[in-house]
Each structure stands twice: as C-alpha cells, then as structure tokens.
Enzyme design. Structure first.
Site, mmCIF file in Angstrom:
data_model
loop_
_atom_site.group_PDB
_atom_site.id
_atom_site.type_symbol
_atom_site.label_atom_id
_atom_site.label_comp_id
_atom_site.label_asym_id
_atom_site.label_seq_id
_atom_site.Cartn_x
_atom_site.Cartn_y
_atom_site.Cartn_z
ATOM 1 N N CYS A 273 -6.395 -46.343 19.834
ATOM 2 C CA CYS A 273 -5.663 -45.584 20.862
ATOM 3 C C CYS A 273 -4.156 -45.616 20.585
ATOM 4 C CB CYS A 273 -5.959 -46.174 22.240
ATOM 5 S SG CYS A 273 -5.199 -45.233 23.579
ATOM 6 N N ARG B 53 -14.121 -52.106 43.957
ATOM 7 C CA ARG B 53 -14.987 -52.625 42.881
ATOM 8 C C ARG B 53 -14.413 -53.894 42.277
ATOM 9 N NH1 ARG B 53 -15.338 -48.475 39.527
ATOM 10 N NH2 ARG B 53 -16.795 -47.563 41.000
ATOM 11 N N CYS C 26 -18.778 -40.365 35.951
ATOM 12 C CA CYS C 26 -17.357 -40.711 35.979
ATOM 13 C C CYS C 26 -16.854 -40.701 34.540
ATOM 14 C CB CYS C 26 -17.160 -42.100 36.594
ATOM 15 S SG CYS C 26 -15.429 -42.630 36.625
ATOM 16 N N CYS D 6 -0.794 -50.195 25.872
ATOM 17 C CA CYS D 6 -1.071 -51.014 27.064
ATOM 18 C C CYS D 6 -1.291 -52.466 26.618
ATOM 19 C CB CYS D 6 -2.304 -50.487 27.783
ATOM 20 S SG CYS D 6 -2.255 -48.694 27.984
ATOM 21 N N CYS E 71 -20.120 -44.412 33.943
ATOM 22 C CA CYS E 71 -18.705 -44.152 33.660
ATOM 23 C C CYS E 71 -18.457 -44.173 32.155
ATOM 24 C CB CYS E 71 -17.863 -45.214 34.351
ATOM 25 S SG CYS E 71 -16.107 -44.992 34.042
ATOM 26 N N CYS F 26 -4.826 -54.299 26.372
ATOM 27 C CA CYS F 26 -6.015 -53.571 25.920
ATOM 28 C C CYS F 26 -6.424 -53.854 24.475
ATOM 29 C CB CYS F 26 -5.792 -52.079 26.106
ATOM 30 S SG CYS F 26 -7.300 -51.127 25.801
ATOM 31 N N CYS G 26 -11.003 -42.388 41.190
ATOM 32 C CA CYS G 26 -11.236 -43.818 41.006
ATOM 33 C C CYS G 26 -9.941 -44.378 40.445
ATOM 34 C CB CYS G 26 -12.393 -44.044 40.041
ATOM 35 S SG CYS G 26 -12.625 -45.779 39.583
HETATM 36 N N1 SAM Z 1 -7.761 -44.827 28.079
HETATM 37 C C1 SAM Z 1 -8.037 -44.612 29.436
HETATM 38 C C2 SAM Z 1 -6.924 -45.049 30.341
HETATM 39 O O1 SAM Z 1 -6.138 -45.901 29.961
HETATM 40 O O2 SAM Z 1 -6.861 -44.540 31.460
HETATM 41 C C3 SAM Z 1 -9.331 -45.230 29.906
HETATM 42 C C4 SAM Z 1 -9.794 -46.556 29.424
HETATM 43 S S1 SAM Z 1 -8.901 -47.960 29.991
HETATM 44 C C5 SAM Z 1 -9.710 -49.191 29.021
HETATM 45 C C6 SAM Z 1 -9.425 -48.192 31.673
HETATM 46 C C7 SAM Z 1 -8.901 -49.361 32.427
HETATM 47 O O3 SAM Z 1 -9.539 -50.548 32.008
HETATM 48 C C8 SAM Z 1 -7.447 -49.703 32.314
HETATM 49 O O4 SAM Z 1 -6.629 -48.878 33.090
HETATM 50 C C9 SAM Z 1 -7.408 -51.131 32.824
HETATM 51 O O5 SAM Z 1 -7.262 -51.150 34.229
HETATM 52 C C10 SAM Z 1 -8.798 -51.651 32.455
HETATM 53 N N2 SAM Z 1 -8.701 -52.652 31.380
HETATM 54 C C11 SAM Z 1 -8.514 -52.406 30.082
HETATM 55 N N3 SAM Z 1 -8.451 -53.551 29.370
HETATM 56 C C12 SAM Z 1 -8.594 -54.560 30.264
HETATM 57 C C13 SAM Z 1 -8.617 -55.975 30.158
HETATM 58 N N4 SAM Z 1 -8.429 -56.594 28.989
HETATM 59 N N5 SAM Z 1 -8.796 -56.700 31.267
HETATM 60 C C14 SAM Z 1 -8.954 -56.091 32.466
HETATM 61 N N6 SAM Z 1 -8.931 -54.753 32.619
HETATM 62 C C15 SAM Z 1 -8.764 -53.992 31.540
HETATM 63 C C1 DTB Z 2 -11.698 -50.066 35.344
HETATM 64 O O1 DTB Z 2 -10.834 -50.205 36.226
HETATM 65 N N1 DTB Z 2 -12.246 -51.049 34.663
HETATM 66 C C2 DTB Z 2 -13.171 -50.542 33.674
HETATM 67 C C3 DTB Z 2 -13.171 -49.018 33.981
HETATM 68 N N2 DTB Z 2 -12.156 -48.894 34.975
HETATM 69 C C4 DTB Z 2 -13.005 -48.057 32.894
HETATM 70 C C5 DTB Z 2 -12.809 -50.946 32.308
HETATM 71 C C6 DTB Z 2 -12.674 -52.427 32.139
HETATM 72 C C7 DTB Z 2 -12.363 -52.679 30.724
HETATM 73 C C8 DTB Z 2 -12.379 -54.120 30.405
HETATM 74 C C9 DTB Z 2 -11.990 -54.413 29.016
HETATM 75 C C10 DTB Z 2 -12.905 -53.879 27.964
HETATM 76 O O2 DTB Z 2 -14.135 -53.786 28.131
HETATM 77 O O3 DTB Z 2 -12.386 -53.530 26.893
HETATM 78 FE FE1 SF4 Z 3 -5.614 -46.660 25.325
HETATM 79 FE FE2 SF4 Z 3 -6.475 -49.001 26.249
HETATM 80 FE FE3 SF4 Z 3 -4.244 -47.958 27.208
HETATM 81 FE FE4 SF4 Z 3 -6.598 -46.797 27.797
HETATM 82 S S1 SF4 Z 3 -5.922 -48.826 28.405
HETATM 83 S S2 SF4 Z 3 -4.717 -45.766 27.178
HETATM 84 S S3 SF4 Z 3 -7.723 -47.186 25.885
HETATM 85 S S4 SF4 Z 3 -4.579 -48.624 25.088
#
Ligand code: SAM
Ligand code: DTB
Ligand code: SF4
Length: 337
Positions: free
Chosen positions: A74, A281, A149, A78, A118, A81, A209
């Site tokens: 990506c 959630r 979703c 963030c 989702c 992530c 959401c």
């Molecule tokens: N790329 C899209 C975005 O950023 O909107 C969707 C995927 S992103 C992985 C969705 C959400 O997962 C993030 O906004 C964050 O709240 C959650 N998330 C991602 N990595 C996480 C982590 N290591 N621990 C907890 N929540 C996480």
């Molecule tokens: C949200 O708030 N949590 C979910 C969903 N929306 C997309 C994602 C959690 C991701 C947790 C880290 C991972 O699996 O990489």
């Molecule tokens: Fe990309 Fe992860 Fe950020 Fe979503 S949360 S925009 S997958 S870096």
C-alpha cells in the site's frame, strides 16, 4: 444512581430517547463526553447498559468476517499497518483476488455464522480498472444472503455512488484517532481527506462503518475527541469498530505501550452512550485480551465482533475459542438486520 446532568446537555433530545444510527444525534460536547468517561466505572457501565438495552438485545452479538482481497504494497504510510509499502513487516504483497475465490470465502463465512462479509484492499483508493471485479464481488456475496462491506481507501463521490449502485451495504473508512493526533500516525493523507470520503459514502446511500484504533500512543483526550467526532457527524455511523492496536514488527508503532484494559472498556462504554443505536464492534486485538476484558466490553455495550482465524493479515481468536466464550456468557449471534 446519580448521573452528572451535564452529560445530557449536548442535545435537545430527551435523555433515554435514542436517535437512530444514520440520523443526526445532535451535538455532543467534549466536556460532556469527558464527564461520562470519568464517571465511576460502575456508573459508566450502568449508563452504557441502560442505553444499550433501549435499542438492542444485550445477549446478542453480530458476527462479521473479514477477507483481504488485495494484500500489502500500500502506498499509504499508516504507522500501525502491516500492509504499508513504507515499512518492512515481512508481508508478501498480492494482486486483487479473483471473484470466485472471494465468493468461496464468503460462503465459508456464512456457514460459520457470519452475517456480514467485509472485503478489504490495501489501496489509497480503487482504480477504474478494478470496478467491474469489485461489482461482481458485491453481487456474488450478496447472492449468498450476506450483508456486504468493503474498505478500499479513499473514494470520490462517483466511486462511492458506483459501489452503492452495485448494492454494497456498508463502506468501512476509519478516522482512527483524533484530528489532533492524526498526523502523528499518517502523513500521506489528512483527517479532512477521511471526512471527505465519509461524506461521499453517506451521500451515496450506503451505510457507514467508521471507528478507530486505541493504543497508538494517543492520550485519553484523543480517544474521547475521536468518539465525539463520530457522534457529531451529520449522521452517526451505523457501525463503529473499536480496534485495539495489534503491534506489528517493522512498523513505527511496533513498540507502542499496551492499553490498560479498564481504559479500553471505558472507551467502548463511551462509544455506546454517544452512539446509542450504532453497532459498536470490538474489533482488532482480541487475541491479546482476556475473556474477562472481552466480557466487560460486551457489558459496556459492544455488540459486534469479527470472527474467523484471521482479520486482514493478523491473527484473531479461533472460531472454537469465540464459540466457547459466547456460550459461557450466554450470548447468541444476532441475525442480519
Ligand atoms: N486501506 C483501507 C483504509 O485504510 O481505509 C482499508 C484497510 S485498513 C487495514 C482498515 C482499518 O484497519 C484501519 O483503518 C485501522 O483502523 C485497522 N487496522 C489496521 N491495522 C491495524 C492494527 N495493526 N491494529 C489495529 N487495527 C488496525
Ligand atoms: C476495522 O476497523 N478493523 C478491521 C476492518 N475495519 C477492516 C481491520 C483490522 C485489521 C487488523 C490488522 C490486520 O489484520 O492486518
Ligand atoms: Fe494502506 Fe494499511 Fe493505511 Fe489501509 S491502513 S491505507 S491498507 S497502509
């Protein structure tokens, strides 16, 4: 029990008459939200229970299941992530999955009791070339009787409309933290960008959401501010995922300090009281939580979880462990609504 009356000064609505999710909730002040958050724990949980029982069966929890339909690589940075190309988390990037494989995953989710599927993609936003496949995924998953979703990053008004027209029920797009703290976590986009996509999603008629992450080094005030922002959107999100940070080696937040479980439960309770008819959630991070902490989260008004052994890339409790926990608590899965 006496409750600080200032907690209700946010709105012209009668206390105890819950506005519906998706409708305006009036305006909460940070001071009123803080007063709630700082109530003695038993008083806060009592309030959350009262509010919760006005709109929901307290012994039912909605089950959602995630699938990463495009993993890693990506362009966003963030700091939490595993999928950002800016950090080396050791994750292998993949292309957008085939429709058939996604539908097979959705069938498995449905057979495991999930009512919502989702689909997440590690994009800044979808490209035009992806549209046909995304539409086919939405239609195929809906045909199984599941709510759909997606979480695909930023959307223009037109992109949101196209997904809504294809029948997508929910779009997930988290604000993740307070406006003040946002730039400490992400530099490739702004808090205002997030709000703009949320506006486009709402205008398209899809359900929203939107939630965030607790445990990224933010202060309690940031958690409260985040929830106040969500509650004060023109219409509250129908689903509010509260994630506990899963620290990912290789990311800037790998060594973030774990959150005190009591503070986490308070955050859930505040979300419940501020957004009375939204599904709250208990999302990422349950593998690191005790059964007792999760039980307190349900008592505080959480009424949805992600089920399945993996979230997008990280571990989630096994289906057996979740089934056992829900059984011990006398909680049954909610049917789709
Ligand atoms: N790329 C899209 C975005 O950023 O909107 C969707 C995927 S992103 C992985 C969705 C959400 O997962 C993030 O906004 C964050 O709240 C959650 N998330 C991602 N990595 C996480 C982590 N290591 N621990 C907890 N929540 C996480
Ligand atoms: C949200 O708030 N949590 C979910 C969903 N929306 C997309 C994602 C959690 C991701 C947790 C880290 C991972 O699996 O990489
Ligand atoms: Fe990309 Fe992860 Fe950020 Fe979503 S949360 S925009 S997958 S870096």
């Amino acid at each position: 029990m006496s409750v600080d009356a200032t907690a209700f000064e946010h709105t012209g609505a009668t206390p105890g008459v819950a506005p519906l999710a998706g409708e305006s909730t009036g305006r909460w002040t940070v001071a009123a939200a803080e007063a709630l958050y700082n109530l003695p724990f038993a008083d806060l949980l009592f309030q959350a229970q009262v509010v919760h029982r006005e709109s929901f069966d307290p012994n039912r929890v909605q089950l959602s299941r995630l699938m990463s339909i495009k993993t890693g690589g990506c362009p966003e940075d963030c700091g939490y992530c595993s999928q950002s190309a800016h950090f080396d988390s050791g994750l292998k990037a993949t292309k957008l999955m085939d429709v058939e494989a996604v539908i097979a995953g959705a069938r498995e989710a449905r057979d495991g009791g999930a009512t919502r599927f989702c689909m997440g993609a590690a994009w800044r936003g979808p490209k035009g070339r992806d549209t046909a496949r995304l539409v086919a995924m939405i239609q195929g998953v809906k045909a199984l009787g599941l709510q759909t979703c997606m979480t695909l990053g930023m959307l223009s008004r037109e992109q949101a409309q196209a997904l809504g027209d294809a029948g997508l029920d929910y779009y997930n797009h988290n604000i993740d933290t307070s406006e003040r703290y946002y730039s400490s976590v992400v530099s490739t986009r702004t808090f205002a960008d997030r709000l703009e996509t949320l506006e486009h999603v709402r205008a398209s008629g899809m359900k929203v959401c939107c939630g965030g992450i607790i445990g990224m080094g933010e202060e309690v005030a940031d958690r409260i501010a985040m929830l106040v922002t969500l509650a004060n959107l023109p219409a509250a999100p129908e689903s509010v995922p509260i994630n506990s940070l899963i620290p990912i080696p290789g990311t800037p937040l790998a060594d973030a300090q774990a959150v005190d479980p009591i503070s986490f439960v308070r955050t859930i309770a505040l979300a419940r009281v501020l957004m009375p008819t939204s599904y709250v959630r208990l999302s990422a991070g349950r593998t690191a939580m005790s059964d007792e902490t999760q039980a307190l989260c349900f008592l505080a008004g959480a009424n949805s979880i992600f089920v399945g052994d993996t979230l997008l890339t990280a571990d989630n409790p096994s289906e057996d462990a979740d089934a056992a926990l829900l059984r011990r608590l006398g909680i049954r899965p909610a049917t789709a609504d």
